[in-house]
Design a protein around this motif. Structure first.
Motif, short mmCIF file in Angstrom:
data_model
loop_
_atom_site.label_atom_id
_atom_site.label_comp_id
_atom_site.label_asym_id
_atom_site.label_seq_id
_atom_site.Cartn_x
_atom_site.Cartn_y
_atom_site.Cartn_z
N GLU A 198 51.40 36.48 36.17
CA GLU A 198 52.66 35.82 36.49
C GLU A 198 52.56 34.30 36.40
OE1 GLU A 198 55.73 37.38 36.91
OE2 GLU A 198 54.41 38.90 36.06
N GLY A 199 51.43 33.74 36.82
CA GLY A 199 51.25 32.29 36.70
C GLY A 199 51.34 31.85 35.26
N PHE A 200 50.68 32.59 34.37
CA PHE A 200 50.75 32.29 32.94
C PHE A 200 52.16 32.46 32.40
CE2 PHE A 200 50.85 34.25 28.71
CZ PHE A 200 50.37 33.20 27.94
N ARG A 201 52.82 33.55 32.76
CA ARG A 201 54.15 33.84 32.25
C ARG A 201 55.15 32.76 32.66
NH1 ARG A 201 55.39 38.11 29.75
NH2 ARG A 201 57.57 37.88 30.34
N ARG A 202 55.03 32.24 33.87
CA ARG A 202 55.98 31.22 34.33
C ARG A 202 55.77 29.89 33.64
NH1 ARG A 202 55.28 32.95 40.68
NH2 ARG A 202 56.42 34.93 40.52
N ALA A 203 54.56 29.67 33.12
CA ALA A 203 54.28 28.42 32.41
C ALA A 203 54.64 28.50 30.93
CB ALA A 203 52.80 28.06 32.54
N ALA A 204 54.78 29.71 30.41
CA ALA A 204 54.89 29.92 28.97
C ALA A 204 56.25 29.53 28.41
CB ALA A 204 54.60 31.38 28.63
N SER A 205 56.26 29.27 27.11
CA SER A 205 57.50 29.04 26.37
C SER A 205 57.98 30.37 25.80
CB SER A 205 57.25 28.06 25.22
OG SER A 205 58.34 28.03 24.33
N TYR A 206 59.29 30.57 25.81
CA TYR A 206 59.87 31.83 25.34
C TYR A 206 60.73 31.63 24.09
CZ TYR A 206 58.14 34.16 29.49
OH TYR A 206 57.31 34.69 30.45
N ASP A 207 60.36 30.67 23.26
CA ASP A 207 61.08 30.46 22.01
C ASP A 207 60.98 31.71 21.15
OD1 ASP A 207 61.63 27.97 22.87
OD2 ASP A 207 60.33 26.92 21.46
N ARG A 208 62.08 32.06 20.50
CA ARG A 208 62.13 33.29 19.72
C ARG A 208 62.03 33.00 18.22
NH1 ARG A 208 60.23 36.30 22.69
NH2 ARG A 208 60.97 38.10 21.50
N LEU A 209 61.52 33.97 17.50
CA LEU A 209 61.50 33.89 16.05
C LEU A 209 62.86 34.31 15.49
CD1 LEU A 209 58.10 35.42 14.87
CD2 LEU A 209 58.76 33.03 15.00
N ASP A 210 63.24 33.69 14.40
CA ASP A 210 64.46 34.10 13.71
C ASP A 210 64.23 33.88 12.21
OD1 ASP A 210 64.76 31.33 13.27
OD2 ASP A 210 66.04 31.12 15.04
N GLU A 211 65.22 34.20 11.42
CA GLU A 211 65.06 34.11 9.97
C GLU A 211 64.83 32.67 9.52
OE1 GLU A 211 67.26 35.56 5.83
OE2 GLU A 211 67.99 36.23 7.79
N GLU A 212 65.44 31.72 10.21
CA GLU A 212 65.24 30.31 9.87
C GLU A 212 63.77 29.92 10.00
OE1 GLU A 212 66.47 25.80 11.33
OE2 GLU A 212 67.32 27.54 12.35
N ILE A 213 63.12 30.34 11.10
CA ILE A 213 61.71 30.03 11.31
C ILE A 213 60.86 30.69 10.23
CG2 ILE A 213 59.73 30.36 12.85
CD1 ILE A 213 61.62 28.27 13.84
N LEU A 214 61.16 31.94 9.92
CA LEU A 214 60.38 32.64 8.90
C LEU A 214 60.51 31.95 7.54
CD1 LEU A 214 61.12 36.37 9.80
CD2 LEU A 214 59.05 35.06 10.29
N LYS A 215 61.69 31.46 7.22
CA LYS A 215 61.89 30.78 5.94
C LYS A 215 61.17 29.43 5.92
CE LYS A 215 66.10 33.08 4.44
NZ LYS A 215 67.55 32.96 4.09
N LEU A 216 61.12 28.75 7.07
CA LEU A 216 60.32 27.53 7.14
C LEU A 216 58.85 27.85 6.91
CD1 LEU A 216 61.84 25.72 10.28
CD2 LEU A 216 61.83 24.84 7.94
N ALA A 217 58.38 28.94 7.52
CA ALA A 217 56.98 29.34 7.37
C ALA A 217 56.66 29.70 5.93
CB ALA A 217 56.68 30.51 8.30
N LEU A 218 57.63 30.25 5.22
CA LEU A 218 57.42 30.60 3.81
C LEU A 218 57.06 29.38 2.97
CD1 LEU A 218 60.33 33.14 3.19
CD2 LEU A 218 57.88 33.65 3.11
N HIS A 219 57.57 28.23 3.34
CA HIS A 219 57.28 27.01 2.59
C HIS A 219 55.91 26.43 2.94
CE1 HIS A 219 61.22 26.65 0.75
NE2 HIS A 219 61.79 26.86 1.93
N ILE A 220 55.41 26.79 4.13
CA ILE A 220 54.15 26.20 4.61
C ILE A 220 52.95 27.09 4.31
CG2 ILE A 220 53.01 25.15 6.60
CD1 ILE A 220 55.71 23.88 5.68
N ALA A 221 53.14 28.39 4.33
CA ALA A 221 52.04 29.33 4.10
C ALA A 221 51.77 29.51 2.62
CB ALA A 221 52.35 30.68 4.74
N ARG A 222 50.49 29.65 2.27
CA ARG A 222 50.11 29.88 0.88
C ARG A 222 49.97 31.36 0.55
NH1 ARG A 222 46.83 24.98 1.53
NH2 ARG A 222 45.17 26.22 2.46
N LYS A 223 49.50 32.15 1.53
CA LYS A 223 49.16 33.54 1.21
C LYS A 223 49.89 34.59 2.05
CE LYS A 223 44.54 32.16 -0.33
NZ LYS A 223 43.07 32.28 -0.12
#
Length: 259
Positions: A198-223
């Motif tokens: 619970e201590g870890f969970r309360r400190a954590a970020s809960y940002d979610r993945l979406d298609e926009e993030i995946l498309k950004l990653a497509l430009h950064i990843a090589r493989k």
């Protein structure tokens, strides 16, 4: 989260100076230790404290405490040493050397296992948005005793950045990492009553993945891009995914996007 920096009850001058210095670096208020953490939180209107002492710093909030540890990373690397497969590592491309961006450091288990697995044939960069988890991870990676030379080397070689994965990907150079890995926090955790984090969970970020993030990653990843999620996650319905790796009875699955 309104957070402060403090020390253990019986602190030395060097401990206090370290806490004061880290407070400045992290742009957090330093609060001298007086009485219980519960009383201090009420008095100074704090939700949590980074606590410095003779050992690794810890994060306290609402009676729960979290500090750096290797967790299941030891079990996973032990299995790898015995010749068994690791669900995540087996999805890494075979080409070497390999650069990996772990976009969601968290407790650091996956970064540690990947770093251990790749050894000198890999480079692992990790991102952590939560300032508390970043600071706990930074201290752990720089000074935690891994129990073996290989594990300690794996910890020391991880490059940890206090960054949000969305903003990092927006400014990263195209094709700057071979693999990008995402394991965002589940809002409904797996085996919450067993994990007791619970201590870890309360400190954590809960940002979610979406298609926009995946498309950004497509430009950064090589493989390859690898995403850890629940098997039933709607995210895996996206046509970007080349394959989804799940097994009956397992509560998580890995989606793979090949480039």
């Amino acid at each position: 989260m309104n957070m402060g920096v403090t020390t253990i009850r019986n602190y030395s001058r060097s401990v206090r100076e370290e806490a004061e210095e880290r407070a400045k670096v992290l742009s957090l208020p330093y609060v001298p230790r007086e009485g219980t953490l519960e009383d201090m939180a009420e008095r100074f209107h704090m939700d949590g404290f980074l606590i410095y002492g003779k050992k690794q710093p810890s994060f306290w909030t609402e009676g729960e405490e979290y500090r750096f540890h290797l967790g299941t990373a030891v079990l996973r690397t032990t299995q790898l040493e015995r010749g068994n497969k690791d669900r995540l590592c087996r999805l890494l491309p075979e080409e070497r050397p390999l650069s990996v961006l772990d976009a969601t450091f968290g407790q650091g288990g996956d970064s540690t296992v990947i770093s251990w697995f790749l050894g000198k044939e890999g480079a692992v960069t990790s991102l952590e948005k939560s300032i508390a988890l970043y600071e706990i991870g930074r201290a752990g990676l720089s000074s935690f005793d891994g129990g073996s030379e290989r594990m300690t080397e794996a910890l020391r070689s991880i490059r940890l950045l206090h960054e949000d994965f969305r903003s990092f990907l927006q400014k990263a150079e195209p094709k700057s990492f071979d693999v990008i890995y995402f394991d965002t926090m589940f809002r409904a955790p797996v085996k919450r009553e067993v994990n007791r984090m619970e201590g870890f969970r309360r400190a954590a970020s809960y940002d979610r993945l979406d298609e926009e993030i995946l498309k950004l990653a497509l430009h950064i990843a090589r493989k390859r891009i690898i995403v850890k999620e629940r098997p039933f996650s709607p995210l895996f319905q996206n046509s970007l995914f080349s394959s989804v790796h799940s097994h009956k009875g397992q509560s998580t699955a890995y989606g793979v996007i090949d480039l």
